[in-house]
Design an enzyme around this catalytic site. Sequence first.
Site, PDB file in Angstrom:
ATOM      1  N   ASP A  62      71.109  -5.390  -3.796  1.00  0.00           N
ATOM      2  CA  ASP A  62      70.797  -4.164  -3.782  1.00  0.00           C
ATOM      3  C   ASP A  62      70.642  -3.912  -2.390  1.00  0.00           C
ATOM      4  OD1 ASP A  62      71.083  -1.553  -4.709  1.00  0.00           O
ATOM      5  OD2 ASP A  62      69.742  -1.561  -5.925  1.00  0.00           O
ATOM      6  N   GLU A 104      72.421   3.353 -13.980  1.00  0.00           N
ATOM      7  CA  GLU A 104      71.246   2.735 -13.580  1.00  0.00           C
ATOM      8  C   GLU A 104      70.060   3.622 -14.059  1.00  0.00           C
ATOM      9  OE1 GLU A 104      68.731   1.529  -9.544  1.00  0.00           O
ATOM     10  OE2 GLU A 104      70.335   3.135  -9.319  1.00  0.00           O
TER      11      GLU A 104
END
Length: 348
Positions: A285, A207
């Site tokens: 998320d 990420e």
Amino acid sequence: MNLAQPDRQALHAFARAMPKAELHIHIEGSLEPELIFALAQRNGVALPYPDVEALRAAYAFTNLQSFLDIYYAGASVLLHEQDFFDMAWAYFLRAKADNVVHAELFFDPQTHTDRGVPFAAVIDGLHRACVQAHDQLGIRAELILCFLRHLSEEAAFATLEQARPHRDKFIGVGLDSSEVGHPPEKFARVFAAARALGLHAVAHAGEEGPPQYIRDALDLLHVQRIDHGVQALNDPELVARLARERIPLTVCPLSNVKLCVFKDLAQHNLRELLRQGLVATVNSDDPAYFGGYINQNFVETLDALGLDAAELVTLARNSFEASFASDAVKAGYRARLEACCREHGIAA
């Protein structure tokens, strides 16, 4: 009738109606400000914000750490089994509205046990909500225990030991929290111990961290899928491997923008991940903090990237393939997706 070129409104309707699996949802990240304040009042917890509006206004993040600081503050209101049930049930009601049929929820026990909350209170509340989601909403739900990577290997082993009596209530382990500076290798031994218990393994990688973290998660932790993984495109050899081995990526578009991984959604690489043949999926998320649950992620991303109907179908199919459901259950999900395609005049 088969719509060769559905208009934008039709694509929105189809994206919302598609049955889908959510594989990257931190249940603590679904804790909306209104519920934070309700639980704070119920549990006598003082918050550093005067009201819901002030708390929501603080959701202006510059990177992952700036988000985590508020995330952990919000979690401070979770003290009792009923709190964890209420949080998860609120998520499941939203998931049902978004046509989520399968959910694999991350939970962070160390966030709570370090505050003196019993491990059993955390997992029993969440598990009870999962059972009720299946019975009342028709959502198959499982739990994945995540280790906080900014803490030590010793702390992770202690958490795994606490989890042993509750082995029947969760299906896997994951790795989350601050990625940069905390490489996967730090947790190789605890992941080996978890796999020895028959648990599935996943990990956040790529990420904010480099593609090498993705390689290390695969080679050292032996994970079955990568959470995020958007940095993979910076390494062509890694991309080829991910495509060849069908390693899923649980991508979270709105989160990536909110945390400044991409400047805006139009610059997100989700469509390129699909074009490279990767098993990319769409997830929310930490939706309470990042501005949207799973359907919002689908709709805003399809608009920003110009996704077509075939790509939407692929994303939904990928979510089922990437799940830890049985082959028979996956086949049922695919059949439901095909029925939805027929209903909306979309080629399956």
